[in-house]
Design an enzyme around this catalytic site. Structure first.
Site, short mmCIF file in Angstrom:
data_model
loop_
_atom_site.label_atom_id
_atom_site.label_comp_id
_atom_site.label_asym_id
_atom_site.label_seq_id
_atom_site.Cartn_x
_atom_site.Cartn_y
_atom_site.Cartn_z
N LYS A 57 -30.05 17.34 -11.51
CA LYS A 57 -30.45 16.00 -11.97
C LYS A 57 -30.62 16.00 -13.48
CE LYS A 57 -32.67 15.15 -7.56
NZ LYS A 57 -33.88 15.47 -6.78
N GLN A 101 -40.17 15.65 -6.62
CA GLN A 101 -39.29 16.32 -5.66
C GLN A 101 -40.02 16.58 -4.33
OE1 GLN A 101 -35.97 16.96 -6.12
NE2 GLN A 101 -35.88 17.69 -4.03
N ASP A 124 -36.89 6.65 -6.51
CA ASP A 124 -36.61 7.19 -5.17
C ASP A 124 -36.70 6.09 -4.10
OD1 ASP A 124 -35.93 9.89 -4.82
OD2 ASP A 124 -37.97 10.55 -5.29
N1 GUN Z 1 -35.75 15.94 -1.51
C1 GUN Z 1 -34.55 15.82 -0.88
N2 GUN Z 1 -33.98 14.64 -1.21
C2 GUN Z 1 -34.82 14.02 -2.06
C3 GUN Z 1 -34.79 12.77 -2.75
O1 GUN Z 1 -33.86 11.97 -2.63
N3 GUN Z 1 -35.85 12.50 -3.54
C4 GUN Z 1 -36.90 13.35 -3.67
N4 GUN Z 1 -37.91 12.98 -4.46
N5 GUN Z 1 -36.96 14.50 -3.04
C5 GUN Z 1 -35.93 14.83 -2.25
#
Ligand code: GUN
Length: 300
Positions: A57, A101, A124
């Protein structure tokens, strides 16, 4: 031996590139107005898979010229320390999107952290306000990145969602539930008949076997078999599972939720793992961050 027809591969990397081409123009336009979209990614602990996601990311932000803040906190970080950090990011005007995360370490109350996020920075789409907007079909909200990526992948690949029967395997807050809501929305990119199938469903193969599109998001390696789908279905694999593999130098290989070899002989189109949904999730995170920056620029 007869050669069976092989499904068309839906390449997430190519579709993600198309998304980035559009985003670069949007970012350039925002920059002429003095706004550089900023994303903060918070990682608690050192889970290797989470670290890998966070790294990609951050890398993508840099490639697009976005402001990127990577906050790596120790696994011992307390709930109140984390809430304090989220509060600081909420007040930081250079940050338009915040992602914590998931999953955090066990002592963290994840729902409380999500509620503490400024909903306008919740790229998110996990905050209750954004979940409500998804249900209400209010386009000002944020939709979770993986569901958005799955929808975009289908549309860009020429798969008709409108009127189709979509079976979604899995009912998670991150993928299954929001994807079902998104694809049943009343618009031309939705209008699907959605069935959500999960670990307690009776007659799972019968339900998935009647679907035009099957999306597997249950987190079990190679769960979906050829017997679970009808001839000619479109199959989207959201799973990323680490499977022990002594033959691999890393000691593991990545496997999706779909038994690719057999399912690809029966489907008309299928996503690979890796290189399918994964790149789209990151692309949609970037798109949500640009949207957050654009909306904040309108409001100020
Ligand atoms: N863990 C796995 N996929 C995601 C996501 O799309 N966002 C977040 N914050 N954590 C994740």
């Amino acid at each position: 031996m007869t050669h069976k027809r092989m499904a068309k591969l839906i390449d997430g990397r190519i579709v993600a590139e198309k998304v980035y081409t559009d985003l670069r123009a949007d970012i350039a336009e925002l920059k002429t107005r003095g706004v550089t979209p900023g994303l903060a990614v918070v990682l608690i602990g050192d889970d290797p898979a989470s670290r890998a996601y966070v790294r990609s990311k951050d890398k993508m932000c840099r490639e697009l010229g976005l402001h990127s803040v990577k906050l790596e906190l120790p696994a011992s970080t307390t709930q109140s320390e984390l809430l304090k950090r989220v509060g600081e990011l909420n007040r930081d005007s250079t940050i338009h999107g915040i992602l914590v995360q998931s999953p955090p370490p066990g002592h963290i109350d994840e729902a409380a952290i999500v509620r503490a996020l400024d909903p306008q920075k919740d790229v998110d789409g996990f905050h209750p306000e954004n979940v409500a907007k998804l249900v209400l079909e209010d386009a000002s909200g944020f939709v979770p990145c993986t569901p958005l990526g799955v929808q975009r992948l289908l549309l860009e690949s020429g798969v008709e969602i409108n009127g189709a029967h979509v079976a979604v395997l899995g009912r998670s807050m991150i993928v299954g539930k929001p994807l079902a809501l998104l694809l049943m929305q009343k618009n031309k990119n939705g209008n699907a008949t959605v069935t959500v199938v999960h670990s307690r469903s009776r007659d799972l193969p019968q339900i998935t076997g009647s679907a035009d599109i099957v999306v597997a998001a249950i987190g079990r390696a190679e769960f979906l078999k050829a017997d679970h789908i009808r001839e000619g279905a479109v199959v989207i694999d959201v799973g990323i599972n680490r499977v022990e593999d002594a033959a691999s130098p890393r000691g593991y290989r990545l496997a999706g939720d779909v038994a690719f070899d057999e399912v690809s002989k029966k489907a008309t189109a299928i996503t690979p793992v890796p290189g399918g949904v994964g790149p789209m999730t990151i692309a949609m995170l970037m798109a949500n961050t640009v949207k957050a920056a654009r909306q904040s620029a309108v409001h100020t």
